[in-house]
Design an enzyme around this catalytic site. Structure first.
Site, mmCIF file in Angstrom:
data_model
loop_
_atom_site.group_PDB
_atom_site.id
_atom_site.type_symbol
_atom_site.label_atom_id
_atom_site.label_comp_id
_atom_site.label_asym_id
_atom_site.label_seq_id
_atom_site.Cartn_x
_atom_site.Cartn_y
_atom_site.Cartn_z
ATOM 1 N N ASP A 135 0.669 -0.479 0.603
ATOM 2 C CA ASP A 135 -0.150 0.293 -0.086
ATOM 3 C C ASP A 135 1.086 1.060 0.113
ATOM 4 O O ASP A 135 0.815 2.542 -0.879
ATOM 5 C CB ASP A 135 -1.417 0.118 1.191
ATOM 6 C CG ASP A 135 -0.034 -0.117 1.981
ATOM 7 O OD1 ASP A 135 0.715 -0.771 2.386
ATOM 8 O OD2 ASP A 135 -1.490 0.672 4.140
ATOM 9 N N GLU A 183 9.233 -10.470 -2.849
ATOM 10 C CA GLU A 183 10.397 -9.297 -2.599
ATOM 11 C C GLU A 183 11.774 -9.911 -2.519
ATOM 12 O O GLU A 183 12.922 -9.541 -3.967
ATOM 13 C CB GLU A 183 10.434 -8.621 -1.198
ATOM 14 C CG GLU A 183 9.211 -7.949 -1.212
ATOM 15 C CD GLU A 183 7.686 -8.251 -0.473
ATOM 16 O OE1 GLU A 183 6.807 -7.660 -0.410
ATOM 17 O OE2 GLU A 183 8.135 -9.769 -0.082
ATOM 18 N N ASN A 209 20.964 -34.894 -7.138
ATOM 19 C CA ASN A 209 21.275 -35.488 -6.667
ATOM 20 C C ASN A 209 20.971 -35.257 -5.164
ATOM 21 O O ASN A 209 21.696 -36.042 -4.044
ATOM 22 C CB ASN A 209 22.812 -34.752 -6.900
ATOM 23 C CG ASN A 209 23.313 -33.324 -6.119
ATOM 24 O OD1 ASN A 209 21.753 -33.044 -6.296
ATOM 25 N ND2 ASN A 209 23.722 -32.838 -6.794
ATOM 26 N N HIS A 220 1.230 -0.045 10.867
ATOM 27 C CA HIS A 220 1.103 -1.396 9.950
ATOM 28 C C HIS A 220 2.425 -0.827 9.077
ATOM 29 O O HIS A 220 3.127 -0.169 8.680
ATOM 30 C CB HIS A 220 -0.423 -2.336 9.295
ATOM 31 C CG HIS A 220 -0.151 -1.031 8.221
ATOM 32 N ND1 HIS A 220 -0.809 0.178 7.782
ATOM 33 C CD2 HIS A 220 0.106 -1.593 6.413
ATOM 34 C CE1 HIS A 220 -0.669 0.721 6.692
ATOM 35 N NE2 HIS A 220 -0.125 -0.617 5.896
ATOM 36 N N HIS A 221 3.343 -2.916 9.576
ATOM 37 C CA HIS A 221 4.329 -2.525 8.561
ATOM 38 C C HIS A 221 5.872 -1.967 9.353
ATOM 39 O O HIS A 221 6.143 -1.302 8.614
ATOM 40 C CB HIS A 221 4.343 -2.118 7.673
ATOM 41 C CG HIS A 221 3.755 -2.602 6.078
ATOM 42 N ND1 HIS A 221 3.049 -3.593 6.909
ATOM 43 C CD2 HIS A 221 3.707 -2.461 5.231
ATOM 44 C CE1 HIS A 221 2.314 -4.588 5.490
ATOM 45 N NE2 HIS A 221 2.339 -2.860 4.861
ATOM 46 N N GLY A 226 26.829 -16.080 -2.576
ATOM 47 C CA GLY A 226 26.489 -17.325 -2.648
ATOM 48 C C GLY A 226 25.135 -17.938 -1.784
ATOM 49 O O GLY A 226 25.786 -18.501 -0.919
ATOM 50 N N GLU A 255 27.169 -28.946 0.096
ATOM 51 C CA GLU A 255 27.135 -28.816 1.470
ATOM 52 C C GLU A 255 27.933 -29.699 2.242
ATOM 53 O O GLU A 255 28.587 -29.755 3.249
ATOM 54 C CB GLU A 255 25.896 -28.610 2.622
ATOM 55 C CG GLU A 255 25.186 -27.273 2.251
ATOM 56 C CD GLU A 255 25.662 -26.071 2.467
ATOM 57 O OE1 GLU A 255 26.838 -25.890 3.218
ATOM 58 O OE2 GLU A 255 25.379 -24.426 2.454
ATOM 59 N N GLY A 293 19.699 -33.182 -2.001
ATOM 60 C CA GLY A 293 19.681 -32.289 -1.367
ATOM 61 C C GLY A 293 21.369 -32.025 -1.287
ATOM 62 O O GLY A 293 21.573 -31.326 -3.249
ATOM 63 N N ASP A 333 18.834 -29.745 -6.900
ATOM 64 C CA ASP A 333 17.602 -30.097 -6.840
ATOM 65 C C ASP A 333 16.892 -29.548 -5.302
ATOM 66 O O ASP A 333 15.924 -29.106 -4.783
ATOM 67 C CB ASP A 333 16.832 -31.272 -6.816
ATOM 68 C CG ASP A 333 18.196 -31.847 -5.575
ATOM 69 O OD1 ASP A 333 18.948 -31.625 -5.149
ATOM 70 O OD2 ASP A 333 17.451 -33.382 -5.204
#
Length: 611
Positions: A30, A52, A498, A127-128, A441, A504, A500, A471
């Protein structure tokens, strides 16, 4: 409104259009809708994102394409991307993406629709907000990831100052190649501004080099060059970010020197150029011994646009090139060994260095390392290819996939197996570009950024867009595929299945549950994201909604899904079965635990650093 004035909002839009901006990414709220109404009437394309964060990623991708191609090939395009969100909840949702653009040196203007000045001065509990009556808090947060911030409420009674602030933020954003923040209150949109102010040129570039100091710098470079036999050029990210691609290419052509690129500098100069030796990965470049011997055997490094981050230098940092043998060229300074020449920027300096090097071109050793996309041997693939050798391995994929790319294509890669794997893929031509968020990253970045890359590629008349993601990463921003379909964009999204978060797992916890994901049916997902026959709103609003939707939905083509489990299936797809129109989602099934060699090396270095 007097004839010689125009509303502040229209002044801002006119400035954006002077810079060639055609598209703005946004999610309405708004406090921003009044500005969006004016943008919509101006002809500026408003792209509605799913959230966003995705909008900020899209703006980042848009800026990358136009930064590279504008500087290298003279395209008339925007020098920045634009994102609009509402105050508080909207801007904070976008902040991670803005931080990525700041980290990676990309000009993204963030326009924040703010509550009116009257509400701010009363410290109203709106608000916000945080309920404390402070309307500066979020701008202060953004100031840490913005090169220029302007809260226009502070200049409510001074139309000249309002225009000055708009110009300042735009100029700084473009000149420094980093995000800028513009807080635009709802009740200042129609403040009259003098039209004549639009005739003032924006200060978009760094100040010219001081002649005497530049000459001293050139003399130092000349002395350094005269004392060596095997110099080499290293191309890095800020060559792109600060519009010095053309100058760097001239230096390579005039000097005859070989050049290498860092991961963040990949594709800045044409990879089919005869002087291109490859992507230099420091200690992570196993399998590229000849390249590394050449680079590490050089006695002078001409390092253009250096950005010494860990993933960009294989965690070698300053040891990536020996500082005692390195001349660094930056947008606002030059360093010759231990001599600093502040204020001497590379854009003006490099052509003069090129002329200097041209004098001794005949003495240079010709480059014999020009890389090619060559399929690995079965032995090199190892267990990843399966017992019959038909499983798609990381080592095989990135060499084979190079055949699908054409001149002008835009390739965007998620941080992980995709970005590291594509470092070994040689790209065609001078307009093909590689985009990856190597420094920041942020997981999930690539899919949403593909939207911005695709819009910019369309505006610039470039080739097809290819997005490579895992994925796991895909699950964070997959909904933005619906926006691509809505606007008739046709990227190819290659989703590596693959099981996951492979990057990591390579760093830590290969069998830990925190690296697992819930498996998705990607074919069903694609159908859910494109539902042209879905019921519209009830009652008399149905026809109005249909017409409104048709306004920005043109040439929508049914997206296509392809599942690829073997090398033969991928070969068939690459040899002609991949659709030419509409979005294509290609799911490539790969072995868990398989990773590009460069990623394995970087993961080991990162694990040691974390420890």
């Amino acid at each position: 409104m007097a004839a010689d004035t125009l509303p502040l909002a229209e002044y801002l839009i006119a400035r954006l259009q002077q810079l060639g901006v055609k598209t703005m990414f946004q999610v309405p709220g708004d406090f921003s809708m009044g500005f969006l109404d004016i943008c919509d009437d101006s002809g500026l394309r408003l792209v509605g994102n799913c959230n966003e964060l995705n909008a900020s990623y899209a703006a980042d991708g848009y800026a990358r394409v136009l930064q590279q191609d504008t500087s290298a090939h003279g395209h008339e395009g925007a020098r920045l991307a634009v994102l609009c969100t509402t105050f508080g909840v909207g801007e904070l949702s976008a902040l991670n993406g803005i931080a990525g653009s700041y980290s990676e040196r990309l000009p993204v203007l963030h326009i924040v629709g703010m509550p009116g000045v009257a509400s701010q001065e009363k410290h109203a509990i709106l608000h916000h907000t945080l309920g404390d009556g402070n309307f500066d808090t979020f701008a202060e947060m953004s100031s840490h990831v913005s090169c220029a911030t302007a809260l226009l409420a502070r200049h409510k009674g001074d139309p000249q100052k309002l225009a000055d602030e708009v110009d300042r933020v735009l100029s700084t954003c473009v000149g420094e190649a980093r995000p800028g923040y513009l807080g635009l209150p709802t009740d200042l949109l129609h403040v009259p501004v003098d039209k004549a102010l639009l005739e003032r040129p924006l200060a978009l570039a760094h100040a010219s080099n001081d002649a005497a100091r530049e000459q001293a710098c050139l003399e130092a470079i000349s002395k350094a060059v005269a004392a060596v036999k095997e110099p080499i050029v290293v191309i890095d990210a800020c060559t792109i970010r600060h519009g010095a691609v053309r100058e760097a290419l001239q230096l390579v052509d005039d000097s005859g020197l070989s050049f290498v690129a860092t991961p963040m500098g990949k594709s800045a100069l044409p990879e089919d150029h005869p002087s291109f030796a490859g992507i230099y990965l420091g200690p992570n470049g196993k399998g590229h011994e000849k390249l590394h011997k050449k680079v590490e055997g050089a006695d002078l490094y001409l390092f253009i646009g250096a950005l010494r981050s860990d993933f960009n230098t294989a965690s070698s940092f300053t040891e990536f090139t020996r500082q005692a043998d390195t001349i660094e060229f930056h947008s606002d300074r030059t360093q010759v060994f231990d001599q600093h020449f502040d204020g001497i920027g590379m854009k003006e300096l490099l052509p003069k260095v090129a002329a200097l090097l041209a004098e001794s071109k005949k003495d240079r050793t010709p480059n014999e390392l020009h890389p090619r996309n060559e399929l690995p041997s079965r032995e090199a693939e190892g267990e990843a290819a399966g017992p019959n050798g038909d499983v798609i391995s990381q080592a095989w994929l990135w060499q084979r996939i190079g055949s699908v790319f054409e001149e002008g294509d835009q390739i965007i890669a998620e941080t992980g197996t995709s970005s590291f794997g594509l470092l070994d893929t040689t790209l065609p031509g001078g307009l093909t570009r590689f985009h990856s968020q190597v420094l920041w990253g942020s997981i999930g970045y690539a899919t949403a950024a593909t939207l911005g890359v695709a819009f910019a590629a369309s505006e610039e008349g470039l080739g097809r867009v290819h997005c490579f993601t895992g994925d796991g990463s895909f699950q964070l921003t997959a909904q933005e595929l619906s926006t691509m379909i809505r606007y008739g964009l046709a990227p190819v999204v290659w989703a590596l299945r693959n099981d996951g978060y492979e990057i990591e797992r390579q760093i830590q916890g290969p069998e830990r549950s925190y690296n697992n994901i819930s498996p998705w049916d990607h074919e069903a997902l694609l159908k859910a994201l494109y539902a042209p026959s879905a019921p519209s709103s009830a009652g008399g609003a149905e026809e109005a909604e249909r017409k409104s939707h048709a306004k920005d939905v043109k040439n929508v083509t049914m997206p296509q899904y392809h599942a690829v489990r073997t090398k033969d299936e991928l070969n068939a797809l690459l040899d002609g079965k991949l659709g030419k129109e509409g979005l294509q989602l290609v799911e490539i099934f790969m072995r868990r635990g398989d990773a590009p060699q460069a990623l394995i090396g970087q993961a080991e270095a990162t694990s040691k650093l974390n420890a």
